[in-house]
Design an enzyme around this catalytic site. Structure first.
Site, PDB file in Angstrom:
ATOM      1  CB  CYS A  76      -4.157 -34.401 125.175  1.00  0.00           C
ATOM      2  SG  CYS A  76      -4.769 -36.091 125.032  1.00  0.00           S
ATOM      3  CG  ASN A  78     -10.182 -38.323 124.694  1.00  0.00           C
ATOM      4  OD1 ASN A  78     -11.291 -38.047 125.137  1.00  0.00           O
ATOM      5  ND2 ASN A  78      -9.974 -38.648 123.431  1.00  0.00           N
ATOM      6  CG  ASN A 164      -5.096 -29.075 120.214  1.00  0.00           C
ATOM      7  OD1 ASN A 164      -6.153 -28.560 120.544  1.00  0.00           O
ATOM      8  ND2 ASN A 164      -4.938 -30.375 120.179  1.00  0.00           N
ATOM      9  CG  ASN A 198      -4.900 -32.211 115.844  1.00  0.00           C
ATOM     10  OD1 ASN A 198      -4.230 -33.205 116.061  1.00  0.00           O
ATOM     11  ND2 ASN A 198      -4.737 -31.085 116.539  1.00  0.00           N
ATOM     12  NE  ARG A 216      -0.134 -30.221 116.454  1.00  0.00           N
ATOM     13  CZ  ARG A 216      -0.042 -29.051 117.077  1.00  0.00           C
ATOM     14  NH1 ARG A 216       0.462 -27.993 116.460  1.00  0.00           N
ATOM     15  NH2 ARG A 216      -0.459 -28.934 118.317  1.00  0.00           N
ATOM     16  CB  CYS A 224      -8.386 -36.731 118.727  1.00  0.00           C
ATOM     17  SG  CYS A 224      -7.579 -35.129 118.968  1.00  0.00           S
ATOM     18  N   GLY A 225      -9.675 -36.120 121.972  1.00  0.00           N
ATOM     19  CA  GLY A 225     -10.609 -35.327 122.756  1.00  0.00           C
ATOM     20  C   GLY A 225     -10.761 -33.903 122.269  1.00  0.00           C
TER      21      GLY A 225
END
Length: 316
Positions: A76, A78, A164, A198, A216, A224-225
């Site tokens: 993630c 961010n 991801n 995603n 997701r 979403c970073g």
């Protein structure tokens, strides 16, 4: 037990952030806590929870991110900036390697994007175009700007693992209803992509990119970073931006500055963005039931909130 946390956000992607280095909760208990703390109808809310974890021989510290449904994400970005800031402050450093679930990331303090906006630079990769890494069950080894066989859309997508999984398509205008429908389809873990993915719609805006993502385990999110990273890489692959060039990536939560290198140059994505702390608090958590109490806020960081608001106003 009492859980201390910092409510934070990176480009509007908000989380409770916990120093978990000395905590001994099981994975199931962490998942319970994520479902309770990140519940938008609960007393805190967030796009998931962030855990600062112990380092190892390769990294000064680690990060885990659990979604509001209790599932764990590979990364993630961010949230990585916020976690890195906490790690820097606790360890007294300005740069580090960070252990993510399946990869390493390089993080460092950077000059402020705007006065009072704490800014962290992250570099992640290599991004993978292998459809197996994205989790797509199709015959093609890679998918770049092409329709996905069996997907309920005729749009052309680029599949990227950051690590991801991301499905990125470039659009003239973002149709949120269409995006949500495709995201819901992926969220049902169909045979085509059983690990889910995603999904991002990306439009060119003011010489940069505007990214809207169905995340997701989260749903439609303001930011979403890793989607912004995947979108930057996909924009380079499809010739919409130049590899190596800095680009502003906008989202509903704000903005970051990003650049990507070509596959032959490492397929790395660098993002410069805020790591803003909103308030410090504690909350009671019962590991036996998963129940939480009301948060007790100890310190509100008004100066950081005002600095971020000023930056957003300047973008208008």
């Amino acid at each position: 037990m009492q859980i201390a946390f910092i409510k934070c956000h990176g480009s509007g992607n908000d989380f409770p952030l916990i120093d978990a280095r000395a905590m001994a909760l099981s994975d199931a208990q962490w998942a319970q806590l994520a479902r309770a703390l990140a519940d938008r109808n609960g007393p805190v809310g967030g796009d998931g929870i962030l855990l600062l974890t112990k380092g190892n021989d390769r990294a000064a510290f680690g990060m885990r991110m659990l979604n509001p449904d209790g599932s764990e994400a590979e990364t993630c970005l961010n949230g990585l900036r916020c976690t890195a800031r906490l790690g820097f402050e606790l360890l007294g450093v300005d740069r580090a390697s960070v252990q993510l679930k399946t990869s390493l990331a390089e993080v460092a303090r950077d000059p402020e994007l705007a006065p009072g906006v704490v800014t962290i630079r992250t570099q992640v990769g290599p991004a993978s175009l292998a459809t197996g890494d994205v989790g797509l069950k199709i015959d093609a080894a890679e998918l770049v700007d092409a329709p996905i066989p069996g997907f309920p859309s005729e749009r052309r997508f680029t599949a990227v693992a950051m690590p991801n999984p991301h499905l990125v398509t470039f659009v003239d205008t973002v149709d949120e209803a269409e995006l949500v429908a495709l995201g819901d389809w992926c969220e049902a873990a169909p045979a085509l992509i059983p690990g889910r993915a995603n999904v991002s719609f990306v439009a060119m805006q003011d010489g940069g990119l505007f990214v809207r993502t169905y995340e997701r385990g989260v749903g439609l999110t303001n930011s979403c970073g890793s989607a912004m990273a995947a979108s930057t890489f996909a924009a380079g692959l499809t010739g919409r931006i130049g590899f190596g060039a800095a680009v502003t990536v906008f989202n509903r939560g704000g903005m970051v500055r990003a650049s990507a290198t070509a596959p032959q140059d490492g397929a790395l994505v660098t993002i410069r963005g805020n790591a803003s702390f909103v308030y410090d608090a504690t909350i009671a958590f019962d590991p036996a039931t998963g129940a939480i109490g009301a948060p007790l806020v100890h310190n509100r960081r008004f100066d950081e909130a005002q600095a971020w608001d000023a930056l957003l106003e300047s973008l208008k």
